[in-house]
Design a protein around this motif. Structure first.
Motif, PDB file in Angstrom:
ATOM      1  N   GLU A 194       2.597 116.083   6.025  1.00 32.43           N
ATOM      2  CA  GLU A 194       3.219 115.496   7.207  1.00 32.43           C
ATOM      3  C   GLU A 194       4.588 116.117   7.479  1.00 32.43           C
ATOM      4  OE1 GLU A 194       3.384 111.278   6.713  1.00 32.43           O
ATOM      5  OE2 GLU A 194       1.200 111.026   6.769  1.00 32.43           O
ATOM      6  N   ALA A 195       5.243 116.579   6.429  1.00 32.20           N
ATOM      7  CA  ALA A 195       6.551 117.216   6.581  1.00 32.20           C
ATOM      8  C   ALA A 195       6.442 118.679   6.984  1.00 32.20           C
ATOM      9  CB  ALA A 195       7.340 117.098   5.281  1.00 32.20           C
ATOM     10  N   GLY A 196       5.229 119.210   7.041  1.00 26.67           N
ATOM     11  CA  GLY A 196       5.045 120.583   7.500  1.00 26.67           C
ATOM     12  C   GLY A 196       4.812 121.610   6.410  1.00 26.67           C
ATOM     13  N   PHE A 197       4.731 121.202   5.142  1.00 28.74           N
ATOM     14  CA  PHE A 197       4.489 122.167   4.072  1.00 28.74           C
ATOM     15  C   PHE A 197       3.045 122.655   4.144  1.00 28.74           C
ATOM     16  CE2 PHE A 197       8.259 120.142   2.377  1.00 28.74           C
ATOM     17  CZ  PHE A 197       8.948 121.221   1.830  1.00 28.74           C
ATOM     18  N   GLY A 198       2.860 123.939   3.860  1.00 31.08           N
ATOM     19  CA  GLY A 198       1.533 124.516   3.920  1.00 31.08           C
ATOM     20  C   GLY A 198       0.686 124.232   2.712  1.00 31.08           C
ATOM     21  N   ALA A 199       1.339 123.963   1.576  1.00 35.00           N
ATOM     22  CA  ALA A 199       0.581 123.728   0.343  1.00 35.00           C
ATOM     23  C   ALA A 199       1.358 122.796  -0.576  1.00 35.00           C
ATOM     24  CB  ALA A 199       0.289 125.055  -0.365  1.00 35.00           C
ATOM     25  N   CYS A 200       0.605 121.933  -1.254  1.00 34.82           N
ATOM     26  CA  CYS A 200       1.148 121.062  -2.292  1.00 34.82           C
ATOM     27  C   CYS A 200       0.254 121.224  -3.504  1.00 34.82           C
ATOM     28  CB  CYS A 200       1.178 119.610  -1.822  1.00 34.82           C
ATOM     29  SG  CYS A 200       1.664 118.418  -3.103  1.00 34.82           S
ATOM     30  N   THR A 201       0.777 121.834  -4.553  1.00 33.55           N
ATOM     31  CA  THR A 201      -0.021 122.180  -5.729  1.00 33.55           C
ATOM     32  C   THR A 201       0.473 121.417  -6.945  1.00 33.55           C
ATOM     33  OG1 THR A 201      -0.253 124.418  -4.834  1.00 33.55           O
ATOM     34  CG2 THR A 201      -0.840 124.086  -7.157  1.00 33.55           C
ATOM     35  N   VAL A 202      -0.445 120.766  -7.649  1.00 32.26           N
ATOM     36  CA  VAL A 202      -0.087 120.125  -8.914  1.00 32.26           C
ATOM     37  C   VAL A 202      -0.033 121.213  -9.987  1.00 32.26           C
ATOM     38  CG1 VAL A 202      -0.765 118.455 -10.675  1.00 32.26           C
ATOM     39  CG2 VAL A 202      -1.125 117.928  -8.254  1.00 32.26           C
ATOM     40  N   LEU A 203       1.095 121.319 -10.644  1.00 27.42           N
ATOM     41  CA  LEU A 203       1.291 122.386 -11.634  1.00 27.42           C
ATOM     42  C   LEU A 203       0.664 122.017 -12.977  1.00 27.42           C
ATOM     43  CD1 LEU A 203       5.012 123.275 -10.846  1.00 27.42           C
ATOM     44  CD2 LEU A 203       2.969 124.575 -10.206  1.00 27.42           C
ATOM     45  N   PRO A 204       0.186 123.015 -13.721  1.00 28.98           N
ATOM     46  CA  PRO A 204      -0.458 122.764 -15.014  1.00 28.98           C
ATOM     47  C   PRO A 204       0.560 122.566 -16.133  1.00 28.98           C
ATOM     48  CG  PRO A 204      -0.499 125.104 -14.541  1.00 28.98           C
ATOM     49  CD  PRO A 204       0.120 124.451 -13.332  1.00 28.98           C
ATOM     50  N   VAL A 205       1.311 121.488 -16.059  1.00 27.54           N
ATOM     51  CA  VAL A 205       2.335 121.177 -17.056  1.00 27.54           C
ATOM     52  C   VAL A 205       1.955 119.868 -17.743  1.00 27.54           C
ATOM     53  CG1 VAL A 205       4.765 120.680 -17.467  1.00 27.54           C
ATOM     54  CG2 VAL A 205       4.112 122.322 -15.687  1.00 27.54           C
ATOM     55  N   GLU A 206       1.864 119.908 -19.064  1.00 28.10           N
ATOM     56  CA  GLU A 206       1.542 118.702 -19.820  1.00 28.10           C
ATOM     57  C   GLU A 206       2.814 117.888 -20.037  1.00 28.10           C
ATOM     58  OE1 GLU A 206      -1.400 117.530 -20.763  1.00 28.10           O
ATOM     59  OE2 GLU A 206      -2.344 119.220 -19.710  1.00 28.10           O
ATOM     60  N   ASN A 207       2.768 116.625 -19.648  1.00 29.45           N
ATOM     61  CA  ASN A 207       3.911 115.740 -19.834  1.00 29.45           C
ATOM     62  C   ASN A 207       3.401 114.302 -19.800  1.00 29.45           C
ATOM     63  OD1 ASN A 207       6.398 114.060 -18.837  1.00 29.45           O
ATOM     64  ND2 ASN A 207       7.241 116.021 -19.483  1.00 29.45           N
ATOM     65  N   ASP A 208       3.929 113.472 -20.687  1.00 30.19           N
ATOM     66  CA  ASP A 208       3.438 112.098 -20.770  1.00 30.19           C
ATOM     67  C   ASP A 208       3.856 111.246 -19.579  1.00 30.19           C
ATOM     68  OD1 ASP A 208       2.185 112.583 -23.175  1.00 30.19           O
ATOM     69  OD2 ASP A 208       3.900 111.931 -24.390  1.00 30.19           O
ATOM     70  N   PHE A 209       5.001 111.564 -18.974  1.00 27.43           N
ATOM     71  CA  PHE A 209       5.564 110.688 -17.956  1.00 27.43           C
ATOM     72  C   PHE A 209       5.650 111.300 -16.564  1.00 27.43           C
ATOM     73  CE2 PHE A 209       7.318 109.163 -21.997  1.00 27.43           C
ATOM     74  CZ  PHE A 209       6.900 107.842 -21.945  1.00 27.43           C
ATOM     75  N   PHE A 210       5.725 112.626 -16.461  1.00 26.53           N
ATOM     76  CA  PHE A 210       5.917 113.274 -15.170  1.00 26.53           C
ATOM     77  C   PHE A 210       4.693 114.088 -14.760  1.00 26.53           C
ATOM     78  CE2 PHE A 210      10.664 113.561 -16.347  1.00 26.53           C
ATOM     79  CZ  PHE A 210      10.922 112.338 -15.732  1.00 26.53           C
ATOM     80  N   ARG A 211       4.466 114.130 -13.447  1.00 32.54           N
ATOM     81  CA  ARG A 211       3.537 115.078 -12.840  1.00 32.54           C
ATOM     82  C   ARG A 211       4.378 115.991 -11.951  1.00 32.54           C
ATOM     83  NH1 ARG A 211       0.058 111.677 -10.920  1.00 32.54           N
ATOM     84  NH2 ARG A 211      -1.560 111.943 -12.495  1.00 32.54           N
ATOM     85  N   PHE A 212       4.011 117.274 -11.884  1.00 35.45           N
ATOM     86  CA  PHE A 212       4.840 118.269 -11.199  1.00 35.45           C
ATOM     87  C   PHE A 212       4.082 118.865 -10.026  1.00 35.45           C
ATOM     88  CE2 PHE A 212       6.085 117.912 -15.575  1.00 35.45           C
ATOM     89  CZ  PHE A 212       7.451 117.767 -15.499  1.00 35.45           C
ATOM     90  N   TYR A 213       4.791 118.979  -8.910  1.00 32.70           N
ATOM     91  CA  TYR A 213       4.207 119.470  -7.667  1.00 32.70           C
ATOM     92  C   TYR A 213       5.039 120.645  -7.152  1.00 32.70           C
ATOM     93  CZ  TYR A 213       2.462 114.623  -7.736  1.00 32.70           C
ATOM     94  OH  TYR A 213       1.914 113.401  -8.102  1.00 32.70           O
ATOM     95  N   ARG A 214       4.341 121.672  -6.724  1.00 31.35           N
ATOM     96  CA  ARG A 214       4.978 122.800  -6.051  1.00 31.35           C
ATOM     97  C   ARG A 214       4.670 122.704  -4.562  1.00 31.35           C
ATOM     98  NH1 ARG A 214       4.737 129.310  -7.178  1.00 31.35           N
ATOM     99  NH2 ARG A 214       5.197 129.959  -5.036  1.00 31.35           N
ATOM    100  N   LEU A 215       5.719 122.715  -3.745  1.00 33.33           N
ATOM    101  CA  LEU A 215       5.558 122.668  -2.291  1.00 33.33           C
ATOM    102  C   LEU A 215       5.959 124.012  -1.708  1.00 33.33           C
ATOM    103  CD1 LEU A 215       7.132 119.173  -1.445  1.00 33.33           C
ATOM    104  CD2 LEU A 215       4.877 119.698  -2.398  1.00 33.33           C
ATOM    105  N   ASP A 216       5.044 124.616  -0.963  1.00 34.76           N
ATOM    106  CA  ASP A 216       5.284 125.909  -0.315  1.00 34.76           C
ATOM    107  C   ASP A 216       5.285 125.724   1.189  1.00 34.76           C
ATOM    108  OD1 ASP A 216       5.100 128.330  -2.363  1.00 34.76           O
ATOM    109  OD2 ASP A 216       3.678 126.803  -3.017  1.00 34.76           O
ATOM    110  N   ARG A 217       6.185 126.450   1.855  1.00 33.91           N
ATOM    111  CA  ARG A 217       6.274 126.356   3.301  1.00 33.91           C
ATOM    112  C   ARG A 217       4.975 126.758   3.976  1.00 33.91           C
ATOM    113  NH1 ARG A 217      11.652 129.057   5.526  1.00 33.91           N
ATOM    114  NH2 ARG A 217      10.897 128.012   7.395  1.00 33.91           N
TER     115      ARG A 217
END
Length: 358
Positions: A335-358
């Motif tokens: 909705e903000a206009g980003f072309g891609a939102c990718t969940v990164l392959p990072v293991e973590n008990d509490f956080f999930r990581f997202y890469r946003l590309d224009r």
């Protein structure tokens, strides 16, 4: 009536009460410097702790006994009380004292203390539909929130989380003067971590809370990074004026924003060509399930006592709470206009990581 289920819930609340009381005692140990005194000068008697930490002898004796009964300190119960010495195990000092240690969990006690100080205001907010300002939670919560994330930011942000985006890592290492923004920087630990990891980078940290920015500036000066880390009280819209940025960090902040899509639009506008956004947010389940696991339970616990009340101060509000699932992040990004939102392959008990590309 199932009396077994009744008994199980009563026992669970008893255990929760015990845990809460012991966390309050951990808060006292941290706030008053009692653990630090034991680490640096121990083993100590109650009188010696009183002198080292500057607290009343009777309180020192009672706190030490409580800590020994709880199993947090070691002592010999057969020695007369006035002669009894108490010792902090170095393994426990990692949890209770050492602020950069990955095992440092004592800041949870500060967060609990901050919530306890405003819980009546939270109850009133439930009645009215209003909110409770972040600053009302006070220094204790601010310290706890900043320091519970400090070890992860210090040890993992650059080496694991940013490294999960090899092209971004290479860009930050190769550019003569890469620019990084840390949105909602809090006490500044994430901004300082990337400034250390990328010595040529200029880092801008923004936060809407004045006290958090004051803390962050002090930490930057103490770290000798005040010349490369600029810390300002501002909202995300100002990024458009201060960019462009090669990387924008949103570390455990997105779910707390009253207007997440508007903020993400401003962040997108502030990116340099080829720049990206790294979002870290709670690693909750993909969908609502009940009962949930311990992480889900903890995140809803923060939500009902802190995150949702602080978000409802500003109106209109997305009122996300703490529990923001991956599909919601993807929707907000698009909705903000980003072309891609990718969940990164990072293991973590509490956080999930997202890469946003224009």
């Amino acid at each position: 009536m199932d009396t077994d289920r009744t008994d199980q819930l009563a026992e669970r609340l008893f255990a929760s009460t015990l845990g809460a009381l012991e966390l309050f005692a951990v808060y006292l140990g941290g706030e008053l410097g009692l653990y630090r005194a034991l680490q640096e000068h121990g083993p100590l008697t109650a009188e010696q702790l009183s002198e080292r930490a500057g607290i009343a002898p009777r309180y020192a004796a009672e706190w030490l006994e409580q800590q020994a009964v709880a199993g947090l300190l070691d002592t010999d119960p057969d020695v007369p009380a006035q002669e009894r010495r108490y010792r902090l195990d170095p393994a426990y000092a990692r949890v209770l004292v050492d602020a950069d240690d990955p095992a440092h969990a004592a800041p949870f006690a500060y967060m609990l203390a901050g919530i306890g100080g405003v819980i009546s205001q939270v109850a009133q907010a439930y009645r009215t539909g209003g909110g409770v300002p972040y600053e009302s939670y006070g220094r204790a919560f601010r310290h706890g929130q900043g320091h519970i994330n400090r070890p992860a930011f210090t040890h993992e942000l650059a080496g694991n989380w940013i490294a999960a985006m090899p092209d971004v890592l290479a860009r930050l290492q190769a550019a003569p003067r890469p620019r990084i923004a840390d949105l909602g920087c809090g006490q500044g630990w994430s901004a300082l971590a990337v400034a250390r990891a990328f010595p040529n980078a200029q880092v801008d940290g923004l936060d809407a809370d004045e006290s958090s920015i004051a803390d962050a500036r002090a930490h930057a000066e103490q770290a000798g990074l005040g010349d490369r880390v600029r810390l300002v009280r501002a909202d995300a819209t100002t990024l458009r004026d201060s960019g462009p940025y090669d990387l924008v960090l949103i570390m455990e902040v997105l779910h707390d924003l009253s207007r997440p899509v508007e903020t993400l639009r401003a962040v997108r506008d502030a990116l340099a060509e080829g720049g990206v956004v790294l979002v870290a947010d709670e690693r909750v389940a993909e969908r609502f399930t009940a009962p949930g696991d311990e992480v889900e339970r903890m995140m809803y616990g923060w939500s009902v006592t802190h995150c949702l009340p602080t978000q409802l101060v500003e109106q209109p509000s997305a009122a996300i709470g703490t529990v923001m699932r991956a599909a919601t992040v993807d929707r907000y990004a698009r909705e903000a206009g980003f072309g891609a939102c990718t969940v990164l392959p990072v293991e973590n008990d509490f956080f999930r990581f997202y890469r946003l590309d224009r």
